[in-house]
Write an enzyme that holds these catalytic residues in place. Structure first.
Site, PDB file in Angstrom:
ATOM      1  N   HIS A  22      40.462  32.966  25.492  1.00  0.00           N
ATOM      2  CA  HIS A  22      39.814  34.033  26.255  1.00  0.00           C
ATOM      3  C   HIS A  22      40.499  34.304  27.595  1.00  0.00           C
ATOM      4  O   HIS A  22      40.038  35.133  28.376  1.00  0.00           O
ATOM      5  CB  HIS A  22      38.340  33.669  26.493  1.00  0.00           C
ATOM      6  N   LYS A  56      43.115  35.731  30.406  1.00  0.00           N
ATOM      7  CA  LYS A  56      43.911  36.941  30.652  1.00  0.00           C
ATOM      8  C   LYS A  56      44.878  36.596  31.784  1.00  0.00           C
ATOM      9  O   LYS A  56      44.475  36.540  32.953  1.00  0.00           O
ATOM     10  CB  LYS A  56      43.046  38.131  31.066  1.00  0.00           C
ATOM     11  N   ASP A  82      58.614  35.923  36.332  1.00  0.00           N
ATOM     12  CA  ASP A  82      59.652  35.224  37.093  1.00  0.00           C
ATOM     13  C   ASP A  82      59.105  34.030  37.872  1.00  0.00           C
ATOM     14  O   ASP A  82      59.642  33.684  38.948  1.00  0.00           O
ATOM     15  CB  ASP A  82      60.357  36.195  38.052  1.00  0.00           C
ATOM     16  N   HIS A 124      32.285  44.615  33.227  1.00  0.00           N
ATOM     17  CA  HIS A 124      32.904  43.457  32.585  1.00  0.00           C
ATOM     18  C   HIS A 124      33.461  42.455  33.600  1.00  0.00           C
ATOM     19  O   HIS A 124      33.978  41.403  33.227  1.00  0.00           O
ATOM     20  CB  HIS A 124      34.023  43.948  31.651  1.00  0.00           C
ATOM     21  N   LYS A 155      33.843  39.511  36.150  1.00  0.00           N
ATOM     22  CA  LYS A 155      33.234  38.199  36.339  1.00  0.00           C
ATOM     23  C   LYS A 155      33.600  37.739  37.755  1.00  0.00           C
ATOM     24  O   LYS A 155      34.769  37.432  38.037  1.00  0.00           O
ATOM     25  CB  LYS A 155      33.763  37.179  35.325  1.00  0.00           C
ATOM     26  N   ASP A 177      28.666  33.421  50.630  1.00  0.00           N
ATOM     27  CA  ASP A 177      28.684  33.539  52.098  1.00  0.00           C
ATOM     28  C   ASP A 177      29.873  34.352  52.608  1.00  0.00           C
ATOM     29  O   ASP A 177      30.365  34.113  53.729  1.00  0.00           O
ATOM     30  CB  ASP A 177      28.687  32.150  52.745  1.00  0.00           C
TER      31      ASP A 177
END
Length: 486
Positions: A224, A226, A231, A404, A406, A411
């Site tokens: 899952h 991404k 380089d 979508h 997350k 604070d």
């Protein structure tokens, strides 16, 4: 003859109950949450055959014999590499803010490396902005490009990224692309996979889905993450799959997906590179440890650079790390806590921590999409709303598409962004990645993004919620029953 059939019948009945007893004992012997164990036991006793097949397929974390062996054998070389990396003292942070200190200490103790400093960090808030930056960086790449995505869906801007990646490969850049088999099924059924391989891109189908492997490896264990690495210096991660929202799930009825990505320059690419190298070795058996950072990898002074820690989860990585990090972040909050997630099915511990934060006076807000592409998760998440509202948590329902993103902001100083949903699958099962950033400037940028989400959301009214229809409450509780398994 009747005696023979009677004997066979009793033998089959005995085997049937022995199988149920064996699976029951296996569930009880495994160390897991009581709610999860009870849910599995009830399913097996109510629907024995279906329950047993489901448990053997999805009830335990089976990486597969070959991958599990690779995960074990890769760690000596990985540990040696980390030991050598620690000699580059100049890249590691030694001081943290009060709100971030406990989380960074947890990460260092469990993962073996401290947060790295001197990074440049940019938030990308749209698919167009992200892919434009990604294409530009790919075109400038000189040595290597590594990518891993859960979903690569051909069409629109995604095809432009593919063209730039193939062009980079043709001019001699070593390109590796790892895509999840289930998430990227459309990609592997399209001509794009063959086109990329013909161009020299090393394309790997991770965790292949096959009925022949259903009892040998857990099929819903997914890659899952991404991540993009260029380089060994530029890195991307966040919630966005390699999809153009205009061409993705247009028939789902939830609107376009809204995501957040981070583009980074600096030594953080090295620590993210070790995560990619581990994933690549587990999947292919080939070792591609990144080079250690050289002395010139920190162009940004400590005062202007960002301090970042990488948290990786999944088989072969520290167990329960993501869950512990989220709990630590929530309990560190003193003034404000803002969380965004498309799928909200928290553990009892995380739910308790969020409610406790609100009860001790922290301003707690949770932003979720009003309409969800997962029917099960959409209903299950509502089962938690009453307890949250009673504790004083503000729940915002995003109305401008499928949110979508997350993210967690504590604070205004401590930020967590990445691929982790607030559900059981992300917390304990999948290969996930999260960035932990200790920086008030970045916290301010993330706060502006979250404020924009709130402006496009509807605040859930506690009084109206308490008056919802009785049938909705029944459906919520029904799906809540399955929440430990989602």
């Amino acid at each position: 003859m009747s005696t023979f059939f009677t004997f066979v019948s009793w033998l089959l009945l005995f085997g049937y109950w022995l199988l149920i007893a064996g699976v029951t004992l296996r569930i009880l012997m495994k160390r897991r949450a009581v709610t999860s164990a009870m849910a599995w036991l009830l399913i097996i006793f109510i629907l024995p055959l279906v329950g047993i097949i489901a448990y053997l397929s999805f009830g335990e974390l089976h990486l597969g014999k070959r991958r599990a062996e690779r995960a074990r054998t890769m760690w000596p070389s990985t540990a040696k590499w980390l030991s050598e990396l620690k000699q580059s003292h100049h890249i590691f942070a030694t001081e943290y803010s009060d709100v971030a200190r406990s989380l960074f200490q947890l990460c260092e103790n469990r993962q073996g490396v401290a947060g790295v400093r001197g990074n440049q960090l940019q938030l990308l808030t749209s698919a167009e902005e992200t892919m434009a930056a990604l294409i530009r960086d790919i075109q400038l790449a000189r040595h290597n490009i590594e990518m891993v995505f859960y979903i690569w869906h051909p069409g629109g801007l995604a095809d432009e990224v593919a063209e730039s990646l193939m062009a980079a490969s043709r001019r001699g850049v070593h390109c590796r692309l790892m895509l999840d088999s289930a998430g990227s099924v459309t990609f592997f059924r399209s001509p794009m996979a063959a086109m990329m391989r013909n161009a020299g891109v090393d394309v790997v189908e991770a965790l292949q889905v096959s009925l022949l492997r259903v009892f040998l490896r857990r099929m819903d264990l997914r890659q899952h993450r991404k991540v993009v690495l260029i380089d060994n210096y530029i890195a991307y991660t966040g919630s966005m799959n390699l999809v153009d929202p205009r061409f993705f799930k247009q028939d789902a009825g939830v609107g376009q997906w809204v995501d957040l990505m981070a583009r980074m320059e600096g030594p953080i690419a090295t620590t993210m590179g070790i995560v990619y190298a581990c994933d690549w070795e587990i999947e292919t058996g080939k070792r591609i440890l990144p080079p250690a950072p050289d002395g010139n990898i920190m162009p940004f002074e400590q005062e202007s650079g960002h301090t970042i820690q990488v948290i990786a989860s999944g088989p072969g990585f520290p167990e329960d790390m993501i869950h512990q990090a989220l709990l630590t972040a929530v309990y560190s909050a003193r003034e404000q806590l803002i969380m965004t997630t498309p799928y909200f099915v928290p553990s009892d511990d995380l739910l308790h921590a969020i409610c406790t934060a609100a009860l001790r006076g922290v301003d707690v807000s949770i932003i979720v999409p009003r309409h969800n592409d997962s029917l099960l998760v959409g209903w299950a998440s509502r089962a938690f709303f009453t307890e949250l509202l009673e504790a004083g948590v503000k729940i915002y329902q995003f109305e401008s598409g499928l949110l979508h993103t997350k993210s967690v902001l504590v604070d205004g100083q401590l930020s967590l962004i990445g691929t982790v949903n607030l559900d059981m699958r992300s917390l304990w099962l999948n290969f996930e990645i999260t960035l932990v950033i200790d920086d008030a400037g970045f916290g301010g940028d993330l706060s502006h993004v979250q404020d924009d989400y709130i402006a496009r959301s509807r605040l859930l009214d506690a009084r109206r919620w308490s008056q919802r229809a009785w049938w909705q409450r029944i459906v919520e509780r029904l799906f809540y029953f399955f929440s430990p398994l989602l």
